[in-house]
Design an enzyme around this catalytic site. Sequence first.
Site, PDB file in Angstrom:
ATOM      1  N   LYS A   1      38.616  39.148  34.572  1.00  0.00           N
ATOM      2  CA  LYS A   1      39.556  39.670  35.572  1.00  0.00           C
ATOM      3  C   LYS A   1      40.257  40.921  35.049  1.00  0.00           C
ATOM      4  CE  LYS A   1      43.141  36.962  37.049  1.00  0.00           C
ATOM      5  NZ  LYS A   1      44.433  37.662  36.951  1.00  0.00           N
TER       6      LYS A   1
ATOM      7  N   ASP B   1      47.470  32.908  29.101  1.00  0.00           N
ATOM      8  CA  ASP B   1      46.861  32.394  30.332  1.00  0.00           C
ATOM      9  C   ASP B   1      46.189  31.038  30.124  1.00  0.00           C
ATOM     10  OD1 ASP B   1      47.745  34.586  31.720  1.00  0.00           O
ATOM     11  OD2 ASP B   1      45.848  35.674  31.573  1.00  0.00           O
TER      12      ASP B   1
ATOM     13  N   ARG C   1      58.356  37.711  40.732  1.00  0.00           N
ATOM     14  CA  ARG C   1      58.039  38.071  39.342  1.00  0.00           C
ATOM     15  C   ARG C   1      58.734  39.374  38.941  1.00  0.00           C
ATOM     16  NH1 ARG C   1      51.776  37.135  38.473  1.00  0.00           N
ATOM     17  NH2 ARG C   1      52.448  37.434  36.309  1.00  0.00           N
TER      18      ARG C   1
ATOM     19  N   LYS D   1      55.041  33.487  35.464  1.00  0.00           N
ATOM     20  CA  LYS D   1      53.666  33.727  35.931  1.00  0.00           C
ATOM     21  C   LYS D   1      53.577  33.389  37.425  1.00  0.00           C
ATOM     22  CE  LYS D   1      52.151  35.311  32.117  1.00  0.00           C
ATOM     23  NZ  LYS D   1      51.748  36.721  32.049  1.00  0.00           N
TER      24      LYS D   1
ATOM     25  N   ARG E   1      55.014  27.982  35.066  1.00  0.00           N
ATOM     26  CA  ARG E   1      53.939  27.111  34.560  1.00  0.00           C
ATOM     27  C   ARG E   1      54.442  26.037  33.601  1.00  0.00           C
ATOM     28  NH1 ARG E   1      49.096  31.674  34.061  1.00  0.00           N
ATOM     29  NH2 ARG E   1      48.501  31.534  36.263  1.00  0.00           N
TER      30      ARG E   1
ATOM     31  N   ARG F   1      40.731  46.916  35.322  1.00  0.00           N
ATOM     32  CA  ARG F   1      40.813  48.182  34.583  1.00  0.00           C
ATOM     33  C   ARG F   1      39.611  49.077  34.857  1.00  0.00           C
ATOM     34  NH1 ARG F   1      43.902  44.474  32.471  1.00  0.00           N
ATOM     35  NH2 ARG F   1      45.613  44.948  31.036  1.00  0.00           N
TER      36      ARG F   1
END
Length: 417
Positions: free
Chosen positions: A13, A304, A112, A331, A335, A18
């Site tokens: 991802k 992650d 966020r 996040k 989480r 990018r």
Amino acid sequence: MKVKGDIRPPGDKSITHRALILGALAHGKTSIREPLKSNDIFRTVEALKRLGIDVDANNDDIWEVHGGGQFEEPNDVIDAGNSGTTARLITGILSSIDGVSIITGDNSLKRRPMARLIEPLTFMGASFMARKERFLPLAIKGKRLRGISYRTKVASAQVKSAILLAGLTAEGITEVIEPAKSRDHTEKMLAYLGASLSIDGNSVRIKGGQKLVGREIVVPSDPSSAAFPAVWAAATYGSELIIRDMCINPTRTGYVEVLKRMGADIKLTNIRYSSGEGIGDMIVRGGSLRSTVMKDGEIPRIIDEIPILAVVTAFAEGESVIRNAGELRLKETDRIAAMAEGLKSLGADVDILEDGMVIKGRARFHSGSIRTFGDHRIAMAFYILGKIADIEIELDDMDCVNVSYPGFFNAMENIGG
Ligand code: S3P
């Protein structure tokens, strides 16, 4: 239930985002092989199209971006959906566009933090208006930026990348210094497309005005997506799984070290390099695991994967601790709260810390329902828990996995048994 076989998780991802964005900055054509085709990625595709970039993302296996860094003032709001990477990296680009841009996101993204981005980009010369001064939607008045030296308060690749992308077009030198090293795909891809950067420990410097040149970018499979089947294999006796073409960039494979420390049998083979990134195949065999501590500078390298690592510690002998991971509360959902609630509801012994949790293994799980809070990694972590413990798990949202791993449930069914 054990796992057997061979799997190639979808494209990475971070690298796909990018490739699209740097492809838009680079002169000529950038071809992207095996991109991730997920909801988050399509948000970046749409954002670039709105800036007048020619992106062909119709083909299955190879996408094309015709770039050159000539961005148009967008004629409508850019919606980053659930994607923090889209919102933050694209804001770095918007800061240098002569005109006004507005960027927003879904309800998760709107809670966020954006101040971490607004501050450095303001120092560089862009002007911002933000809801409550720190949340999306943002209105940005871009201009010709000037280079800065900036010390970030948290290790965040999204913030670092936004500053470096702004720095590429700014006057003079831009420097970002992080408290710990975050993933470095932006630096690697900038270099691959012809930019010169200087990297010293946790600091990166880039000179403005450098020209990028489009090339072919091969996207490896995503180690964060691979972590779910890898944990399933590592925690179940008799399992043997090969995960192919995985990005083995050390800023991403911290979880492999954590699993090895817990006693997992994991080997990386067939190591090669492509488009500036290391790639390998990972062989995972099941066995008995022991507890561990995850903290400090290791956290950005496993950020992650902490949901699925929290799951695996519940199957390990002893007490595991996750600390210094307050970023997890910021996040797609909080989480720490989501994992602790789900683990406890299924029978695990978990203490919540402000910046982590303490998990006591080995838990004796029972079937149950899980609130995912619409977070892809929470959904996948509890699905895997169900497979390891051989229990029924009902997820309140299965579609959220499409943010990073479309086809996840089918792919897992194919290797299970
Ligand atoms: C990402 C950086 C990390 C990570 C996110 C992807 C990226 O976020 O959690 O999933 O592609 O740059 P932060 O930059 O907030 O640490």
